[in-house]
Design a protein around this motif. Structure first.
Motif, short mmCIF file in Angstrom:
data_model
loop_
_atom_site.label_atom_id
_atom_site.label_comp_id
_atom_site.label_asym_id
_atom_site.label_seq_id
_atom_site.Cartn_x
_atom_site.Cartn_y
_atom_site.Cartn_z
N THR A 165 43.92 52.29 75.92
CA THR A 165 43.60 52.60 74.56
C THR A 165 44.64 52.97 73.87
O THR A 165 45.53 53.42 74.15
CB THR A 165 42.24 53.38 74.42
OG1 THR A 165 42.75 54.99 74.55
CG2 THR A 165 41.06 53.16 75.52
N GLY A 219 48.24 56.42 72.09
CA GLY A 219 47.32 55.72 73.25
C GLY A 219 47.30 56.76 74.34
O GLY A 219 47.90 57.80 74.48
N TRP A 224 37.11 53.96 82.30
CA TRP A 224 36.15 53.55 81.59
C TRP A 224 35.04 54.93 81.20
O TRP A 224 34.66 55.52 79.99
CB TRP A 224 34.97 52.77 81.81
CG TRP A 224 35.53 51.19 81.68
CD1 TRP A 224 36.00 50.44 82.70
CD2 TRP A 224 35.63 50.33 80.63
NE1 TRP A 224 36.34 49.30 82.33
CE2 TRP A 224 36.20 49.25 80.92
CE3 TRP A 224 35.07 50.66 79.31
CZ2 TRP A 224 36.26 48.14 80.21
CZ3 TRP A 224 35.41 49.48 78.21
CH2 TRP A 224 35.97 48.30 78.83
N ILE A 227 36.88 57.93 79.38
CA ILE A 227 37.04 57.44 77.77
C ILE A 227 35.61 57.58 77.13
O ILE A 227 35.65 58.44 75.98
CB ILE A 227 37.32 55.90 77.74
CG1 ILE A 227 39.02 55.82 78.33
CG2 ILE A 227 37.24 55.51 76.37
CD1 ILE A 227 39.31 54.32 78.49
N TYR A 232 36.83 59.11 73.39
CA TYR A 232 37.83 58.59 72.89
C TYR A 232 37.73 57.45 71.70
O TYR A 232 38.70 57.15 70.80
CB TYR A 232 38.77 58.11 73.84
CG TYR A 232 39.48 59.29 74.91
CD1 TYR A 232 39.46 60.63 74.31
CD2 TYR A 232 39.98 58.95 75.83
CE1 TYR A 232 40.00 61.64 75.15
CE2 TYR A 232 40.31 59.99 76.77
CZ TYR A 232 40.45 61.24 76.38
OH TYR A 232 40.82 62.08 77.36
N GLU A 233 36.48 56.75 71.77
CA GLU A 233 36.04 55.68 70.84
C GLU A 233 36.20 56.10 69.52
O GLU A 233 36.48 55.31 68.72
CB GLU A 233 34.94 54.85 71.27
CG GLU A 233 33.82 55.61 70.84
CD GLU A 233 33.17 56.67 71.96
OE1 GLU A 233 32.31 57.28 71.98
OE2 GLU A 233 34.10 57.04 72.82
N GLN A 236 40.20 56.14 68.74
CA GLN A 236 41.00 54.83 69.33
C GLN A 236 40.31 53.62 68.85
O GLN A 236 39.10 53.57 68.99
CB GLN A 236 41.15 54.96 70.84
CG GLN A 236 42.00 56.22 71.41
CD GLN A 236 43.51 55.81 71.48
OE1 GLN A 236 44.04 55.45 72.40
NE2 GLN A 236 44.29 56.33 70.21
N TYR A 238 41.38 50.48 69.81
CA TYR A 238 41.73 49.08 70.83
C TYR A 238 41.78 49.71 72.16
O TYR A 238 42.17 50.70 72.51
CB TYR A 238 42.77 48.42 70.41
CG TYR A 238 43.08 48.26 68.82
CD1 TYR A 238 42.67 46.83 68.46
CD2 TYR A 238 43.60 49.05 67.78
CE1 TYR A 238 42.68 46.53 67.17
CE2 TYR A 238 43.50 48.63 66.43
CZ TYR A 238 43.20 47.28 66.25
OH TYR A 238 43.09 47.05 65.00
N LEU A 239 41.15 48.59 72.97
CA LEU A 239 41.05 48.97 74.46
C LEU A 239 41.52 47.81 74.98
O LEU A 239 40.78 46.54 74.70
CB LEU A 239 39.47 49.48 74.88
CG LEU A 239 39.34 49.64 76.20
CD1 LEU A 239 38.28 50.98 76.66
CD2 LEU A 239 39.29 48.60 77.17
N MET A 301 35.32 50.00 69.26
CA MET A 301 36.67 49.47 69.48
C MET A 301 36.66 48.13 70.14
O MET A 301 35.72 47.58 70.32
CB MET A 301 37.10 50.28 70.93
CG MET A 301 37.45 51.76 70.63
SD MET A 301 38.54 52.58 72.07
CE MET A 301 37.13 52.57 73.26
N VAL A 303 37.57 45.32 72.23
CA VAL A 303 38.02 45.36 73.66
C VAL A 303 38.68 43.85 74.12
O VAL A 303 38.05 42.83 73.65
CB VAL A 303 36.59 45.61 74.52
CG1 VAL A 303 36.97 45.20 75.91
CG2 VAL A 303 36.12 46.79 74.27
#
Length: 340
Positions: A165, A219, A224, A227, A232-233, A236, A238-239, A301, A303
């Motif tokens: 991420t 990052g 998963w 996270i 963390y979403e 962050q 982007y994943l 995020m 994905v």
């Protein structure tokens, strides 16, 4: 008094109190010497919560052992570092203070550098290849590689694949250039980020959210489930579904103690461990998939998936890492994992 003598004394006292057998483990080879009122005590210590796959599987193992031995064996499970933490559980197991632990595979690197296999980037193609590795000859070779340290590997209990991420888009290797990622300690992980043109910072797991929030790092890499549960979403955007590395556990026992178990109990032990392992793996996959669904549906995020060709670009970039660690991890092990 030196620490080693303290550990040995504690081990002896512990066994004396719990099993009335004396120091060193079970002396009798006859299971009839034990009863539900005076059972053989097995202590299983681990560092995760009772609700984690590891926690539930260790309890499952305890239930199975009681069932298969008619209550003649009692497994006491100590979760959440109640007895020992990451730093001292291995020494406690060697000394006989506990009989089973399940540390992260990376905790065993000091005994055998080949356990860095879980950190080797983009090595395993899919989940099936991971299971084939650990349940096959190469995995068995690693499991028995610590016997001279009085440690015997019993099984791989999984957590899952790691994904990346970041606060900036991640789609191709060039997107990693100049970014800094939080990582666990380890030379393989440092080499991985170097190959990606990124910086790496070793930051404790519990401090990672704040580091991401404050921009100390751009990052991180994790499963998963980690996270999701660490939220963390929220910090962050982007994943990248990279599935580039693993976080897995190795269930270990004290080799001498295990070899002295009454044959009837050792048979029940092996059967219970096999069943608990299957149970743990199923739980881990289910939990990770649930977290994946949570993160995808949150919409917080972006994905990004990798096609086979896009993944191959990352694999090609990691060739120097494979070469660098061919000697310490083992070329046979690296090549074997790649071919699965």
């Amino acid at each position: 008094m030196k620490k080693s003598w303290k550990i040995a004394l504690a081990s002896c006292l512990s066994v004396l109190m719990l099993t009335a057998e004396g120091c060193g483990g079970p002396k009798s080879q006859d299971a009839a010497a034990y009863t539900p009122e005076k059972p053989l005590i097995i202590k299983f210590s681990h560092v995760t919560t009772p609700d984690s796959p590891k926690g539930k599987a260790s309890q499952k193992f305890a239930e199975l052992m009681a069932e298969k031995t008619g209550g003649k064996v009692k497994v006491e499970v100590y979760p959440s570092s109640q007895l020992y933490g990451d730093k001292d559980e291995l020494e406690a197991l060697q000394a006989g203070n506990v009989h089973i632990i399940a540390p992260s595979a990376t905790k065993l690197v000091g005994f055998n550098p080949a356990f860095q296999i879980v950190d080797m980037p983009f090595l395993f193609k899919n989940h099936e290849s991971v299971l084939k590795f650990w349940d096959g000859e190469l995995g068995k070779k690693l499991m028995t590689s610590l016997e001279d340290k009085n440690l015997l590997g019993l099984a791989m209990w999984e957590n899952g694949f790691k994904v990346f991420t970041a606060s900036k888009p991640l789609e191709k290797p060039e997107d990693f250039h100049g970014l800094k990622f939080r990582t666990q300690a380890g030379k393989v992980l440092e080499a991985q980020f170097k190959a990606l043109g990124s910086g790496a910072a070793t930051i404790p797991f519990g401090e990672t959210y704040t580091a991401l929030q404050q921009g100390t790092v751009d990052g991180q890499e994790n499963t998963w489930n980690n996270i999701d549960t660490q939220k963390y979403e929220e910090v962050q955007k982007y994943l990248l579904v990279s599935n580039h590395g693993r976080i897995d556990y190795i269930v270990l026992t004290n080799k001498k103690w295990y070899s002295e178990l009454p044959e009837e109990f050792r048979k029940a032990f092996d059967e219970s461990m096999a069943e608990a392992t299957a149970y743990e793996r199923e739980l881990a996959v289910e939990l990770d998939k649930q977290s994946e669904n949570n993160l995808r549906s949150s919409g917080k995020m972006k994905v990004v998936e990798l096609s086979d060709a896009e993944r191959e670009a990352f694999v090609k970039l990691m060739e120097p890492v494979y070469s660098e660690f061919a000697e310490t991890v083992g070329k046979e092990i690296i090549d074997g994992a790649r071919q699965l």
